[in-house]
Design an enzyme around this catalytic site. Structure first.
Site, PDB file in Angstrom:
ATOM      1  N   TRP A   1       3.561   8.365  40.611  1.00  0.00           N
ATOM      2  CA  TRP A   1       4.119   7.044  40.917  1.00  0.00           C
ATOM      3  C   TRP A   1       3.032   6.024  41.185  1.00  0.00           C
ATOM      4  O   TRP A   1       3.144   4.857  40.789  1.00  0.00           O
ATOM      5  CB  TRP A   1       5.149   7.131  42.051  1.00  0.00           C
ATOM      6  CG  TRP A   1       6.325   7.911  41.579  1.00  0.00           C
ATOM      7  CD1 TRP A   1       6.701   9.167  41.970  1.00  0.00           C
ATOM      8  CD2 TRP A   1       7.255   7.534  40.536  1.00  0.00           C
ATOM      9  NE1 TRP A   1       7.796   9.580  41.254  1.00  0.00           N
ATOM     10  CE2 TRP A   1       8.162   8.605  40.382  1.00  0.00           C
ATOM     11  CE3 TRP A   1       7.398   6.407  39.736  1.00  0.00           C
ATOM     12  CZ2 TRP A   1       9.208   8.575  39.440  1.00  0.00           C
ATOM     13  CZ3 TRP A   1       8.439   6.369  38.805  1.00  0.00           C
ATOM     14  CH2 TRP A   1       9.329   7.445  38.663  1.00  0.00           C
TER      15      TRP A   1
ATOM     16  N   ASP B   1       4.825   1.742  48.594  1.00  0.00           N
ATOM     17  CA  ASP B   1       6.014   2.188  47.856  1.00  0.00           C
ATOM     18  C   ASP B   1       6.631   3.336  48.663  1.00  0.00           C
ATOM     19  O   ASP B   1       6.233   4.482  48.534  1.00  0.00           O
ATOM     20  CB  ASP B   1       5.607   2.664  46.457  1.00  0.00           C
ATOM     21  CG  ASP B   1       6.774   3.323  45.720  1.00  0.00           C
ATOM     22  OD1 ASP B   1       7.894   3.362  46.274  1.00  0.00           O
ATOM     23  OD2 ASP B   1       6.559   3.793  44.587  1.00  0.00           O
TER      24      ASP B   1
ATOM     25  N   LYS C   1      17.363   7.439  47.234  1.00  0.00           N
ATOM     26  CA  LYS C   1      16.910   8.683  47.859  1.00  0.00           C
ATOM     27  C   LYS C   1      17.365   8.731  49.323  1.00  0.00           C
ATOM     28  O   LYS C   1      18.164   9.564  49.705  1.00  0.00           O
ATOM     29  CB  LYS C   1      15.395   8.801  47.752  1.00  0.00           C
ATOM     30  CG  LYS C   1      14.925   8.763  46.308  1.00  0.00           C
ATOM     31  CD  LYS C   1      13.461   8.530  46.201  1.00  0.00           C
ATOM     32  CE  LYS C   1      13.045   8.139  44.805  1.00  0.00           C
ATOM     33  NZ  LYS C   1      13.409   9.088  43.756  1.00  0.00           N
TER      34      LYS C   1
HETATM   35  N1  PMP Z   1       8.229   5.229  43.294  1.00  0.00           N
HETATM   36  C1  PMP Z   1       8.540   6.447  43.765  1.00  0.00           C
HETATM   37  C2  PMP Z   1       7.702   7.026  44.854  1.00  0.00           C
HETATM   38  C3  PMP Z   1       9.624   7.138  43.231  1.00  0.00           C
HETATM   39  O1  PMP Z   1       9.933   8.355  43.689  1.00  0.00           O
HETATM   40  C4  PMP Z   1      10.391   6.550  42.194  1.00  0.00           C
HETATM   41  C5  PMP Z   1      11.613   7.212  41.607  1.00  0.00           C
HETATM   42  N2  PMP Z   1      11.678   8.548  41.650  1.00  0.00           N
HETATM   43  C6  PMP Z   1      10.012   5.298  41.733  1.00  0.00           C
HETATM   44  C7  PMP Z   1       8.939   4.650  42.322  1.00  0.00           C
HETATM   45  C8  PMP Z   1      10.778   4.601  40.641  1.00  0.00           C
HETATM   46  O2  PMP Z   1      11.950   4.167  41.204  1.00  0.00           O
HETATM   47  P1  PMP Z   1      13.126   3.478  40.401  1.00  0.00           P
HETATM   48  O3  PMP Z   1      13.735   4.547  39.563  1.00  0.00           O
HETATM   49  O4  PMP Z   1      14.001   2.970  41.492  1.00  0.00           O
HETATM   50  O5  PMP Z   1      12.538   2.389  39.579  1.00  0.00           O
END
Ligand code: PMP
Length: 361
Positions: free
Chosen positions: A102, A172, A196
């Site tokens: 991420w 994030d 989540k």
């Molecule tokens: N950052 C993290 C730490 C994540 O776990 C995720 C999704 N698993 C995301 C960003 C991306 O999130 P989204 O699907 O809401 O765009």
């Protein structure tokens, strides 16, 4: 009705009490004669839902008055772009800490808008730890420092909050928000996709310090992607994700009843410790992450013999334990044990793992 124990990384399990309340209120929200889904976002009923959710989140996280809370769309992935578009503020670039999948996505998006200094990376150890404060090569001229407190795929969590002096810290928090108390005043901006630990997909929560909300955005930034658009309108510049906002509000009230974030932290610590102890106590299961950086929320593990992965998943499913397959990029298993995963769910997984090992180890 049979509810399973759902270990999905997101969209993820929600508290059963919350779902039951949503069901109860589905057709007629508190005498309004309509579902929350059918309400005008500017009507007094929805405004009261929105304001209550905002107040409850502020109370839970202890958000200081000089921070704004935004209820947006676009997921955490859109924040990968909105953060540089809005926070570079004429500076050349920003610092990013790379601790996994991420972080990498955030970095590649930021590179479209400015220079990225990778202040530290743990790629050499396959993202199995978080860098120590002393290992962060921070640039004092950076517009901000971005990091991922919890890497959802690798199961790596920072055991500390980086010190960045006067440079705003951006986090994030998609997979760790609300799992334990956090000192919001250490951050310039926090963002999290809701699916989540907050509520349903479709909602993204952004907590931003007032002075970082400016009109000085990267050229060409669309109106919808400016924090300065959403702040004065209370996230109602356009139609917000009303139902997701409502459900998040129910989750906040559930959290308050559970003793707030301090109460959740106790439960989360217990759940994680038990599961890691089961993994470490067996030669059959393995978690590669440095113990001090192990995530409380996402617990990846492998079996001694990967040929047994499919059998493990099939038998777990029969036992009511679902979505345990690891992310496609790393394989193995991953148990996501967010706030709404009850302790009994973690215990059921541990018992199943022990039994599976006995029969196959
Ligand atoms: N950052 C993290 C730490 C994540 O776990 C995720 C999704 N698993 C995301 C960003 C991306 O999130 P989204 O699907 O809401 O765009």
């Amino acid at each position: 009705m049979t509810r399973v124990f759902n270990f999905s990384a997101g969209p993820a399990v929600l508290p059963e009490e919350v779902l039951a309340q949503a069901k109860e209120e589905m057709l007629d929200w508190r005498g309004s004669g309509m579902s929350v889904m059918e309400m005008s976002h500017r009507g007094k009923e929805f405004m009261s839902i929105a304001e209550q959710a905002d107040a409850d989140l502020r109370e839970l996280m202890g958000i200081p008055a000089n921070y704004k809370v935004l209820f947006l769309q676009g997921g955490a992935s859109l924040q990968f772009a909105m953060v540089p578009m809005n926070l570079l503020r004429g500076k050349a670039g920003a610092d990013y800490v790379n601790t996994g999948a991420w972080s990498k996505k955030a970095i590649s998006e930021a590179k479209r808008y400015g220079k990225v200094n990778v202040a530290a990376t743990t790629e050499a150890n396959k993202f199995t730890s978080a860098p120590a404060q002393a290992e962060l090569a921070l640039d004092p001229a950076a517009a901000y420092v971005h990091y991922t407190p919890n890497e959802t795929i690798g199961g790596v969590e920072f055991p500390y909050v980086p010190e960045t002096d006067d440079v705003p810290l951006v986090a994030d928090m998609s997979s760790t928000i609300l799992s334990r108390p956090v000192d919001v005043s250490r951050y310039g901006l926090i963002y999290a996709g809701a699916q989540k630990n907050i509520g349903p997909a479709g909602l993204t929560v952004v907590i931003v310090r007032e002075d970082l909300v400016t009109e000085q955005v990267v050229d060409g930034t669309p109106v919808m992607l400016r924090y300065a658009t959403h702040v004065p309108d209370g996230s109602m510049y356009n139609t917000p994700p009303t139902y997701a906002w409502y459900l998040a509000g129910l989750v906040f009230q559930w959290l308050k009843k559970k003793g707030g974030l301090a109460g959740m932290a106790e439960i989360n610590r217990r759940k994680a410790e038990r599961l890691y102890a089961a993994i470490d106590g067996s030669p059959f299961y393995k978690n590669p992450v440095e113990p001090s950086c192990r995530s409380w929320m996402n617990v990846p593990f492998t079996l001694a013999n990967p040929d047994l992965d499919a059998t493990f998943l099939a038998e777990a499913k029969k036992a009511g334990l679902v979505t345990l397959k690891g992310h496609r990029s790393v394989g193995g298993m991953r148990a996501s044990i967010y706030n709404a995963m009850p302790e009994e769910g973690v215990q059921a997984l541990i018992d199943f793992m022990a039994d599976f090992e006995k029969r196959n180890g």
